[in-house]
Design a protein around this motif. Sequence first.
Motif, PDB file in Angstrom:
ATOM      1  N   TYR A  84      -8.695   4.800  -3.414  1.00 40.95           N
ATOM      2  CA  TYR A  84      -8.087   4.360  -4.660  1.00 40.95           C
ATOM      3  C   TYR A  84      -6.742   3.735  -4.336  1.00 40.95           C
ATOM      4  CZ  TYR A  84     -11.703   6.901  -7.061  1.00 40.95           C
ATOM      5  OH  TYR A  84     -12.913   7.324  -7.516  1.00 40.95           O
ATOM      6  N   LEU A  85      -6.460   2.625  -4.972  1.00 41.54           N
ATOM      7  CA  LEU A  85      -5.215   1.905  -4.734  1.00 41.54           C
ATOM      8  C   LEU A  85      -4.198   2.225  -5.821  1.00 41.54           C
ATOM      9  CD1 LEU A  85      -6.684  -1.579  -3.797  1.00 41.54           C
ATOM     10  CD2 LEU A  85      -5.805   0.164  -2.247  1.00 41.54           C
ATOM     11  N   THR A  86      -2.949   2.385  -5.397  1.00 46.02           N
ATOM     12  CA  THR A  86      -1.836   2.580  -6.308  1.00 46.02           C
ATOM     13  C   THR A  86      -0.811   1.491  -6.002  1.00 46.02           C
ATOM     14  OG1 THR A  86      -2.184   4.959  -6.230  1.00 46.02           O
ATOM     15  CG2 THR A  86      -0.080   4.194  -7.099  1.00 46.02           C
ATOM     16  N   ILE A  87      -0.288   0.882  -7.048  1.00 45.76           N
ATOM     17  CA  ILE A  87       0.689  -0.197  -6.898  1.00 45.76           C
ATOM     18  C   ILE A  87       2.007   0.249  -7.510  1.00 45.76           C
ATOM     19  CG2 ILE A  87       1.247  -2.574  -7.511  1.00 45.76           C
ATOM     20  CD1 ILE A  87      -1.792  -3.027  -7.816  1.00 45.76           C
ATOM     21  N   GLU A  88       3.097   0.054  -6.760  1.00 50.31           N
ATOM     22  CA  GLU A  88       4.429   0.353  -7.266  1.00 50.31           C
ATOM     23  C   GLU A  88       5.320  -0.874  -7.052  1.00 50.31           C
ATOM     24  OE1 GLU A  88       6.172   4.134  -5.976  1.00 50.31           O
ATOM     25  OE2 GLU A  88       4.208   4.552  -5.070  1.00 50.31           O
ATOM     26  N   VAL A  96       1.883  -0.782  -1.912  1.00 44.37           N
ATOM     27  CA  VAL A  96       0.484  -0.499  -2.213  1.00 44.37           C
ATOM     28  C   VAL A  96       0.046   0.686  -1.355  1.00 44.37           C
ATOM     29  CG1 VAL A  96      -1.874  -1.396  -2.238  1.00 44.37           C
ATOM     30  CG2 VAL A  96       0.041  -2.941  -2.686  1.00 44.37           C
ATOM     31  N   SER A  97      -0.474   1.704  -2.019  1.00 45.17           N
ATOM     32  CA  SER A  97      -0.994   2.892  -1.326  1.00 45.17           C
ATOM     33  C   SER A  97      -2.502   2.919  -1.474  1.00 45.17           C
ATOM     34  CB  SER A  97      -0.417   4.170  -1.938  1.00 45.17           C
ATOM     35  OG  SER A  97       0.981   4.170  -1.870  1.00 45.17           O
ATOM     36  N   ASP A 126      -4.672   8.201   4.085  1.00 48.04           N
ATOM     37  CA  ASP A 126      -3.586   7.602   3.305  1.00 48.04           C
ATOM     38  C   ASP A 126      -2.921   6.478   4.089  1.00 48.04           C
ATOM     39  OD1 ASP A 126      -3.250   9.598   0.954  1.00 48.04           O
ATOM     40  OD2 ASP A 126      -3.271  10.877   2.729  1.00 48.04           O
ATOM     41  N   ASN A 133      -5.451   5.694  -0.971  1.00 53.43           N
ATOM     42  CA  ASN A 133      -5.650   7.131  -0.774  1.00 53.43           C
ATOM     43  C   ASN A 133      -7.126   7.477  -0.866  1.00 53.43           C
ATOM     44  OD1 ASN A 133      -3.002   6.777  -2.686  1.00 53.43           O
ATOM     45  ND2 ASN A 133      -2.647   8.056  -0.919  1.00 53.43           N
TER      46      ASN A 133
END
Length: 68
Positions: free
Chosen positions: A39-43, A29-30, A8, A32
């Motif tokens: 996999y990228l997660t954007i907040e 941007v995470s 992570d 994981n």
Amino acid sequence: MTKPIITDVVVTFMQEGDERNDNDQELKVSANWMGAGYYLTIETARWSVDDPKELTELLERVMQMVKP
């Protein structure tokens, strides 16, 4: 023994506000590890770009951090 991997990573980018909003903008941007890859997660509440390539470049920077 297998080599350890990064599972992570969270990166926070900041930029000055744009013409519509003077407040600084934050993009989190995470990356994981999910077993088959990252996999990228954007907040964000607000993040503005002049060119879509700018966003792609930020995501690529995060992926460079996790690739062996």
